[in-house]
Design a protein around this motif. Structure first.
Motif, PDB file in Angstrom:
ATOM      1  N   LEU A 115       0.019   7.326   8.398  1.00 21.24           N
ATOM      2  CA  LEU A 115       0.963   6.645   7.509  1.00 21.24           C
ATOM      3  C   LEU A 115       0.805   5.127   7.631  1.00 21.24           C
ATOM      4  O   LEU A 115       0.804   4.414   6.621  1.00 21.24           O
ATOM      5  CB  LEU A 115       2.402   7.056   7.840  1.00 21.24           C
ATOM      6  CG  LEU A 115       2.798   8.476   7.436  1.00 21.24           C
ATOM      7  CD1 LEU A 115       4.155   8.847   8.021  1.00 21.24           C
ATOM      8  CD2 LEU A 115       2.832   8.629   5.921  1.00 21.24           C
ATOM      9  N   ARG A 117      -1.876   3.495   8.516  1.00 19.90           N
ATOM     10  CA  ARG A 117      -3.141   3.095   7.889  1.00 19.90           C
ATOM     11  C   ARG A 117      -3.001   3.083   6.368  1.00 19.90           C
ATOM     12  O   ARG A 117      -3.510   2.184   5.695  1.00 19.90           O
ATOM     13  CB  ARG A 117      -4.253   4.058   8.297  1.00 19.90           C
ATOM     14  CG  ARG A 117      -5.645   3.565   7.942  1.00 19.90           C
ATOM     15  CD  ARG A 117      -6.731   4.473   8.473  1.00 19.90           C
ATOM     16  NE  ARG A 117      -6.782   4.466   9.910  1.00 19.90           N
ATOM     17  CZ  ARG A 117      -6.712   5.564  10.676  1.00 19.90           C
ATOM     18  NH1 ARG A 117      -6.565   6.743  10.136  1.00 19.90           N
ATOM     19  NH2 ARG A 117      -6.780   5.477  11.978  1.00 19.90           N
ATOM     20  N   LEU A 118      -2.315   4.076   5.823  1.00 22.32           N
ATOM     21  CA  LEU A 118      -2.121   4.129   4.366  1.00 22.32           C
ATOM     22  C   LEU A 118      -1.250   2.971   3.899  1.00 22.32           C
ATOM     23  O   LEU A 118      -1.477   2.418   2.814  1.00 22.32           O
ATOM     24  CB  LEU A 118      -1.502   5.478   3.971  1.00 22.32           C
ATOM     25  CG  LEU A 118      -2.423   6.697   4.131  1.00 22.32           C
ATOM     26  CD1 LEU A 118      -1.643   7.991   3.984  1.00 22.32           C
ATOM     27  CD2 LEU A 118      -3.559   6.661   3.117  1.00 22.32           C
ATOM     28  N   LEU A 123      -2.000   1.785  -0.052  1.00 22.47           N
ATOM     29  CA  LEU A 123      -1.961   3.026  -0.828  1.00 22.47           C
ATOM     30  C   LEU A 123      -0.566   3.664  -0.796  1.00 22.47           C
ATOM     31  O   LEU A 123      -0.216   4.476  -1.644  1.00 22.47           O
ATOM     32  CB  LEU A 123      -2.991   4.028  -0.275  1.00 22.47           C
ATOM     33  CG  LEU A 123      -4.446   3.553  -0.337  1.00 22.47           C
ATOM     34  CD1 LEU A 123      -5.378   4.559   0.328  1.00 22.47           C
ATOM     35  CD2 LEU A 123      -4.889   3.330  -1.776  1.00 22.47           C
ATOM     36  N   LEU A 124       0.213   3.307   0.237  1.00 24.42           N
ATOM     37  CA  LEU A 124       1.587   3.798   0.353  1.00 24.42           C
ATOM     38  C   LEU A 124       2.514   2.596   0.480  1.00 24.42           C
ATOM     39  O   LEU A 124       2.090   1.535   0.957  1.00 24.42           O
ATOM     40  CB  LEU A 124       1.753   4.636   1.625  1.00 24.42           C
ATOM     41  CG  LEU A 124       1.533   6.138   1.600  1.00 24.42           C
ATOM     42  CD1 LEU A 124       1.960   6.732   2.942  1.00 24.42           C
ATOM     43  CD2 LEU A 124       2.293   6.818   0.484  1.00 24.42           C
TER      44      LEU A 124
END
Lengths: 193, 165
Positions: A115, A117-118, A123-124
């Protein structure tokens, strides 16, 4: 020999990437490596063109450089995210029992790491206590759904459009209808499966 | 040699797209890996044979090009196949997207269960490959495991100092 230029260019690419990934810049590490690799690849091509002008040594050098970059990309994504690699690196510290490995590589930590890293890759994004995909994240999701369809992988995670099949309203099917009419009706029924 | 290789790659890819991807066998990692490994070995042996028979600098450069391009093609294909099938981060991203579209919150516990399963499976995998061995009280790396772990640590340190901490 022109092929030997692959090594210094590749090392410079790895060095540039190592600097980029430590710089306070957003974006994913993969994009940073692709950026550095593409730029140095173009420079290599230009260099070889001005050095000799023959196409075959240039093609061989560029192909070897592309393969080296691709292999490095595969290895560093593997080293950064693979569960097996994480286990290997934990065991590098010495013998561990299964319980100790469980503690070191806690699954909640694995999810949190992903999470994080995203989030860092853009991306998140956080929405209070919840997470949601950004526009870029949704584009990545669309791309991977397309890849899943291409490779015929089972879509185990339903798409927003994959709602449970709803039966169509009953049609007035005339048993004496022509085959083409019955075929059209069957096609309409099968379209929702 | 390069033209023949280009035609070969197109044929290999077309065969997969038109025929093989419809078969269940090609949903298994092992099969798709062999689908690329065996032709790659074949290409390497063929190219090596040509070099042995006609050892010219032109053939050497063509051989390097062919092997590098084969490597790029197979690595790209296998990475995309693997990521789209079993990418943990991609799965999390997809799940967040689906949850958002359905106005639900993302539930991390399911992924924790998946993660626990992956760990157990991967430890067995390391033991099978001989990279880890049972020790006195737990598990330890074999010699080849230590070498591999060392190389991966270097790559990890170069590529992402945050994750290396």
């Amino acid at each position: 020999m022109q092929l030997l230029w692959v090594f210094p260019y590749f090392l410079v690419t790895v060095g540039c990437y190592a600097l980029l990934v430590r710089a306070p810049l957003g974006g994913s590490s993969i994009l940073k490596f692709l950026g550095a690799g593409s730029l140095l690849g173009v420079l290599l091509g230009v260099h070889l063109w001005f050095a000799g002008g023959e196409w075959l040594p240039a093609v061989a050098a560029l192909a070897a450089y592309a393969f080296a970059c691709e292999l490095y990309l595969f290895l560093f994504t593997l080293a950064g995210t693979s569960v097996s690699v994480r286990l290997l690196l934990e065991l590098r510290g010495g013998e561990q029992t299964r319980a100790e490995l469980e503690e070191q590589c806690a699954t909640a930590g694995m999810v949190e790491q992903r999470l994080d890293r995203l989030l860092r890759s853009g991306l998140l994004e956080r929405d209070g206590k919840q997470f949601r995909a950004t526009l870029r994240g949704r584009q990545v999701v669309a791309l991977f759904r397309a890849l899943k369809r291409f490779f015929r992988h089972p879509m185990v995670i339903p798409t927003p459009a994959d709602e449970p099949w709803q039966p169509l309203p009953p049609l007035d099917v005339n048993p004496l209808a022509s085959p083409s009419t019955r075929l059209a009706i069957d096609s309409r029924k099968n379209a929702r499966i | 040699m390069l033209l023949i290789f280009g035609c070969w790659v197109l044929l290999h890819f077309a065969l997969y797209v038109l025929v093989l991807r419809q078969h269940n066998a090609f949903q298994r990692e092992r099969v798709i890996f062999l689908y690329h490994l065996l032709p790659a070995i074949g290409v390497t042996v063929l190219v090596g044979g040509i070099l042995l028979i006609w050892p010219t600098s032109s053939n050497f450069l063509k051989a390097v090009s062919v092997l590098a391009l084969q490597g790029c093609y197979s690595l790209t294909f296998l990475e995309l196949w693997s990521l789209s099938q079993i990418g943990y981060s991609i799965d999390i991203l997809m799940r967040c997207d689906t949850a958002r579209a359905r106005n639900r919150s993302f539930d991390a516990t399911e992924f924790e269960r998946v993660g626990a399963g992956k760990k157990a499976e991967r430890l067995e995998g390391l033991l099978r490959l001989g990279l880890a061995t049972p020790g006195v009280r737990g598990y330890r790396l074999s010699r080849s495991g230590k070498v591999l772990a060392g190389c991966l640590q270097v790559i990890r340190s170069l590529s992402s100092h945050r994750e290396a901490e």
